[in-house]
Design a protein around this motif. Structure first.
Motif, mmCIF file in Angstrom:
data_model
loop_
_atom_site.group_PDB
_atom_site.id
_atom_site.type_symbol
_atom_site.label_atom_id
_atom_site.label_comp_id
_atom_site.label_asym_id
_atom_site.label_seq_id
_atom_site.Cartn_x
_atom_site.Cartn_y
_atom_site.Cartn_z
ATOM 1 N N VAL A 103 90.893 -52.998 -67.181
ATOM 2 C CA VAL A 103 92.013 -53.080 -66.250
ATOM 3 C C VAL A 103 92.987 -51.966 -66.605
ATOM 4 O O VAL A 103 93.282 -51.741 -67.794
ATOM 5 C CB VAL A 103 92.722 -54.449 -66.327
ATOM 6 N N ARG A 104 93.468 -51.275 -65.585
ATOM 7 C CA ARG A 104 94.346 -50.127 -65.827
ATOM 8 C C ARG A 104 95.740 -50.396 -65.276
ATOM 9 O O ARG A 104 95.900 -50.709 -64.092
ATOM 10 C CB ARG A 104 93.769 -48.867 -65.178
ATOM 11 N N LEU A 105 96.746 -50.216 -66.120
ATOM 12 C CA LEU A 105 98.142 -50.232 -65.688
ATOM 13 C C LEU A 105 98.624 -48.784 -65.636
ATOM 14 O O LEU A 105 98.459 -48.032 -66.601
ATOM 15 C CB LEU A 105 99.010 -51.040 -66.656
ATOM 16 N N ALA A 106 99.204 -48.411 -64.520
ATOM 17 C CA ALA A 106 99.686 -47.048 -64.334
ATOM 18 C C ALA A 106 100.789 -47.078 -63.286
ATOM 19 O O ALA A 106 101.057 -48.125 -62.665
ATOM 20 C CB ALA A 106 98.545 -46.128 -63.898
ATOM 21 N N VAL A 107 101.409 -45.938 -63.070
ATOM 22 C CA VAL A 107 102.463 -45.823 -62.065
ATOM 23 C C VAL A 107 101.787 -45.717 -60.697
ATOM 24 O O VAL A 107 101.094 -44.748 -60.423
ATOM 25 C CB VAL A 107 103.354 -44.596 -62.331
ATOM 26 N N ARG A 108 102.007 -46.693 -59.841
ATOM 27 C CA ARG A 108 101.293 -46.726 -58.566
ATOM 28 C C ARG A 108 102.200 -46.584 -57.350
ATOM 29 O O ARG A 108 101.718 -46.375 -56.245
ATOM 30 C CB ARG A 108 100.473 -48.018 -58.462
ATOM 31 N N ALA A 109 103.498 -46.699 -57.534
ATOM 32 C CA ALA A 109 104.435 -46.549 -56.426
ATOM 33 C C ALA A 109 105.385 -45.390 -56.731
ATOM 34 O O ALA A 109 105.690 -45.119 -57.893
ATOM 35 C CB ALA A 109 105.228 -47.836 -56.217
ATOM 36 N N MET A 110 105.854 -44.723 -55.669
ATOM 37 C CA MET A 110 106.772 -43.598 -55.872
ATOM 38 C C MET A 110 108.075 -44.117 -56.478
ATOM 39 O O MET A 110 108.751 -44.942 -55.881
ATOM 40 C CB MET A 110 107.045 -42.902 -54.541
ATOM 41 N N PRO A 111 108.437 -43.623 -57.657
ATOM 42 C CA PRO A 111 109.660 -44.104 -58.297
ATOM 43 C C PRO A 111 110.909 -43.528 -57.643
ATOM 44 O O PRO A 111 110.851 -42.551 -56.895
ATOM 45 C CB PRO A 111 109.526 -43.615 -59.740
ATOM 46 N N GLY A 112 112.040 -44.146 -57.941
ATOM 47 C CA GLY A 112 113.336 -43.629 -57.515
ATOM 48 C C GLY A 112 114.174 -43.340 -58.742
ATOM 49 O O GLY A 112 113.656 -42.893 -59.756
ATOM 50 N N GLU A 165 83.347 -53.291 -77.461
ATOM 51 C CA GLU A 165 82.171 -54.118 -77.733
ATOM 52 C C GLU A 165 82.568 -55.428 -78.411
ATOM 53 O O GLU A 165 81.940 -56.472 -78.203
ATOM 54 C CB GLU A 165 81.186 -53.350 -78.607
ATOM 55 N N HIS A 166 83.646 -55.374 -79.204
ATOM 56 C CA HIS A 166 84.098 -56.581 -79.895
ATOM 57 C C HIS A 166 84.844 -57.527 -78.966
ATOM 58 O O HIS A 166 84.596 -58.740 -78.969
ATOM 59 C CB HIS A 166 84.994 -56.184 -81.074
ATOM 60 N N THR A 167 85.761 -56.979 -78.173
ATOM 61 C CA THR A 167 86.606 -57.846 -77.340
ATOM 62 C C THR A 167 86.042 -58.073 -75.941
ATOM 63 O O THR A 167 86.316 -59.099 -75.314
ATOM 64 C CB THR A 167 88.018 -57.246 -77.196
ATOM 65 N N GLY A 168 85.306 -57.115 -75.433
ATOM 66 C CA GLY A 168 84.768 -57.213 -74.077
ATOM 67 C C GLY A 168 85.790 -56.955 -72.990
ATOM 68 O O GLY A 168 85.438 -56.897 -71.809
ATOM 69 N N ARG A 169 87.052 -56.794 -73.379
ATOM 70 C CA ARG A 169 88.121 -56.591 -72.409
ATOM 71 C C ARG A 169 89.043 -55.471 -72.904
ATOM 72 O O ARG A 169 89.490 -55.501 -74.067
ATOM 73 C CB ARG A 169 88.920 -57.881 -72.201
ATOM 74 N N VAL A 170 89.326 -54.541 -72.014
ATOM 75 C CA VAL A 170 90.177 -53.395 -72.361
ATOM 76 C C VAL A 170 91.265 -53.257 -71.304
ATOM 77 O O VAL A 170 90.985 -53.309 -70.093
ATOM 78 C CB VAL A 170 89.356 -52.084 -72.448
ATOM 79 N N LEU A 171 92.471 -53.071 -71.761
ATOM 80 C CA LEU A 171 93.606 -52.812 -70.878
ATOM 81 C C LEU A 171 94.179 -51.454 -71.238
ATOM 82 O O LEU A 171 94.546 -51.217 -72.388
ATOM 83 C CB LEU A 171 94.683 -53.889 -71.056
ATOM 84 N N THR A 172 94.218 -50.531 -70.279
ATOM 85 C CA THR A 172 94.856 -49.237 -70.508
ATOM 86 C C THR A 172 96.221 -49.246 -69.844
ATOM 87 O O THR A 172 96.401 -49.846 -68.781
ATOM 88 C CB THR A 172 94.021 -48.064 -69.945
ATOM 89 N N VAL A 173 97.165 -48.554 -70.451
ATOM 90 C CA VAL A 173 98.518 -48.498 -69.897
ATOM 91 C C VAL A 173 99.062 -47.094 -70.112
ATOM 92 O O VAL A 173 99.013 -46.558 -71.221
ATOM 93 C CB VAL A 173 99.443 -49.573 -70.525
ATOM 94 N N GLU A 174 99.551 -46.496 -69.021
ATOM 95 C CA GLU A 174 100.001 -45.096 -69.106
ATOM 96 C C GLU A 174 101.160 -44.835 -68.163
ATOM 97 O O GLU A 174 101.256 -45.414 -67.076
ATOM 98 C CB GLU A 174 98.852 -44.152 -68.766
ATOM 99 N N ASP A 175 102.028 -43.922 -68.576
ATOM 100 C CA ASP A 175 103.165 -43.488 -67.759
ATOM 101 C C ASP A 175 102.712 -42.275 -66.949
ATOM 102 O O ASP A 175 103.100 -41.137 -67.213
ATOM 103 C CB ASP A 175 104.348 -43.143 -68.675
ATOM 104 N N HIS A 176 101.883 -42.538 -65.952
ATOM 105 C CA HIS A 176 101.183 -41.474 -65.219
ATOM 106 C C HIS A 176 100.580 -42.133 -63.989
ATOM 107 O O HIS A 176 100.379 -43.342 -63.945
ATOM 108 C CB HIS A 176 100.093 -40.905 -66.140
#
Length: 613
Positions: free
Chosen positions: A573-582, A540-551
């Motif tokens: 906005v969500r940051l997450a693992v989106r491509a198959m890692p090697g 409510e204060h910032t109006g913007r949320v960024l999530t970040v996860e190793d998942h």
């Protein structure tokens, strides 16, 4: 009238069949034919061999009877009626709304140890109960498990068979109702009891093959099983639908009430109202308990580099010293999960299940039923093998503490087969579960101790590589809470992270400050229940949320935050693992996945620029 001695199993078996038919008819559904085939087996057990105080189901000396073939619940409820545990009126509420007599048994009934119905679950739980009786409770109760021949196709049954043989569980008897017919047709081996005997025998079981409708043979088999110093299996050839000509040994009647229940009851000799005086428990002793003492948690200096898996192992060993009811279960990765610390300190309460995650989970369910506090650990990725057992643990109202190490891409070069990237989603989906993801050693130690007092299925996610200690010893971390690590009235964005990504978020926030952008950082160590109030206030204060996860993006921290913000206008906005890692180093993996400090910094700049337009 009461059935005393000489016990009348033939009359009792007939009553069990009649009551199974009647209960299914009243419900208009159920599995009467599967109940009819095993009625003789249960009648002899109830009248002559089971030792149980039905008026005190919590008596520690009681035998345990697990219906692994849980669809035969009409037989179980008929048995409970014959034992005087439930009455006629309740029997006929089978499958009705609000009835305790559910379609498949659950511990809503105090005489039921665990929920069954997912085939292949009951025998592994029976192994856990037998292990508990032998090594923890140290009481002479016997564990009986009624199995179906169809479920012997399940791999979990053979995990159980091998472990019971390895442990020499002479207090365990499996009764296999070999009625030849499954749901859609014949089972793999039909009436070939020798085929099953060869398999159980190979795992070190004492095998007994009988006619499952010969009452004397059943009685002798149970006596022989009780004399064995090995786990015993009674392989009983039976006929599905026994006693009712319209359905006996005929396909197409699985899971259906009989079309003419009145005719079937008449064919079975009519209603009876026998009550069995079940023999009392063999022992009146209290279960063994291990001593406890003060809890002295490990403590780590701020700034030290310590893996949360190391802190978990040390904390678990300390918890074991404080609480004698704590036990640890391993899937042959104790050196990696760090449960080896518990094994070294408390070897009598450490259980090795080798690479058999289903059996490990089921054993934990059995142990907690007897009042112990089990912690079971393996790689986060490998919990997927036991997921149905975790689901059934929740149905069983079980209290489990499960730990997954080597989570996410941050484990480094081992590659995706070893990376738990689905675990947060999987455990969040379990009914009534708690999901915790510590970011540093002191937090991991505190949450490990907290898990011992939680109900339901609890999951702790640990990290393989060392991370900086950021919290002083003694910091409190209530379940359902979070920690605001960066926050000011000038924040333009809120970064929500957990575990390994907390450190990336902090580094990114420092870099953003140098860029002139104030970013708040929330450590959401309690992924479920999520601290919705704190996250909403920040949003409510910032109006913007960024999530970040190793998942993966599905079902993890990002989705938990979205649920918390569902009724707000915050941009997420969500940051997450989106491509198959090697294979790569840990730092390279985080960068390639787009969840490292650089990716967070860029994502915040993008959000900031978008808002400025």
């Amino acid at each position: 009238m009461a059935v005393q001695d000489p016990h009348r199993p033939s009359e009792l078996a007939a009553q069990l069949r009649v009551d199974a038919v009647r209960a299914s008819a009243a419900a208009g559904s159920g599995h009467p034919t599967s109940s009819l085939s095993a009625a003789d087996l249960i009648a002899v057990l109830l009248a002559r061999h089971l030792r149980y105080d039905v008026h005190d189901p919590g008596d520690p000396g009681n035998d345990h009877l697990v219906f692994s073939k849980g669809h035969a619940s009409p037989l179980l409820y008929a048995m409970l009626k014959a034992a005087g545990a439930i009455g006629e009126e309740e029997l006929l509420t089978f499958r009705a709304r609000h009835s305790r007599l559910e379609g498949h048994p659950t511990p809503r009934l105090p005489w039921v140890d665990v929920a069954t119905g997912s085939l292949g679950f009951g025998l592994p739980v029976g192994v856990g109960l037998a292990l508990t009786g032998r090594r923890l409770d140290r009481l002479p109760y016997r564990v009986w498990v009624l199995c179906g021949d169809g479920e012997l196709a399940e791999g979990s049954m053979w995990e159980a068979a091998e472990h019971a043989g390895h442990e020499g569980l002479g207090n365990l008897t499996a009764i296999v109702d070999v009625n030849r017919l499954g749901q859609r047709g014949p089972t793999r081996h039909g009436w070939d009891t020798a085929a099953y005997a060869a398999r159980f025998g190979a795992f070190g079981w004492h095998t007994i093959e009988i006619d499952g409708h010969d009452l004397d043979a059943i009685d002798h088999a149970y006596r022989e099983a009780a004399r064995s110093d090995r786990p015993a299996v009674v392989l009983a050839r039976t006929r599905k639908g026994r006693g009712v000509a319209a359905v006996e040994d005929r396909e197409g009647f699985h899971g259906k009430p009989l079309e003419d229940a009145g005719q079937a009851v008449a064919e079975l000799g009519g209603e009876r109202h026998l009550t069995v005086s079940v023999a009392p428990p063999r022992s009146s002793r209290e279960p063994h308990r291990f001593p406890g003492g003060p809890y002295r948690p490990p403590e780590y200096e701020v700034g030290a580099q310590v893996a949360t898996r190391d802190a978990f192992g040390a904390a678990l060993a300390a918890l074991g010293a404080a609480r004698g009811e704590v036990v640890a279960l391993d899937g042959e990765v104790a050196d990696s999960t760090r449960t080896e610390a518990f094994a070294a300190a408390h070897p009598e309460r450490f259980f090795e299940f080798y690479i058999a995650e289903q059996q490990m989970t089921a054993a934990a369910v059995g142990m907690q039923r007897r009042g112990w506090i089990p912690f079971a650990a393996t790689f986060a990725a490998f919990w997927a093998r036991a997921y149905d057992f975790v689901r059934m643990a929740a149905v069983s109202r079980a209290d489990l503490r499960l730990v997954g190490s080597h989570a996410g891409v941050s484990i480094g070069p081992d590659g995706p087969s070893q990376m738990g990237l689905e675990d947060l989603a999987a455990f969040r989906a379990v009914h009534g579960s708690t999901v915790l993801y510590p970011c540093d050693a002191n937090q991991a130690a505190a949450l490990t101790a907290a898990m011992a007092g939680l109900s339901g299925v609890c999951y702790l996610r640990t990290t393989r590589n060392p991370t900086p200690v950021i919290y002083p010893p003694g910091t409190r971390f209530p379940v359902g809470g979070s920690r605001v690590l960066r926050g000011s009235g000038r924040d333009a964005v809120t970064i929500v992270a957990a575990g390994i990504t907390v450190h990336e978020a902090l580094a990114a926030a420092d870099a953003l400050a140098a860029d002139g952008i104030a970013a708040g950082v929330i450590d959401a160590y309690s992924v479920k229940p999520i601290d919705a109030a704190t996250i909403r206030t920040a949003a409510e204060h910032t109006g913007r949320v960024l999530t970040v996860e190793d998942h993966w993006p599905e079902g993890g921290l990002g989705d938990a935050v979205l649920e918390a913000l569902a009724e707000t206008d915050a941009k997420v906005v969500r940051l997450a693992v989106r491509a198959m890692p090697g294979s790569a180093t840990s730092r390279e993996q985080l960068e390639d996945a787009g969840i490292d400090r650089g990716a967070i910094r860029r994502a915040v700049h993008d959000l900031y620029a978008l808002a400025a337009r």
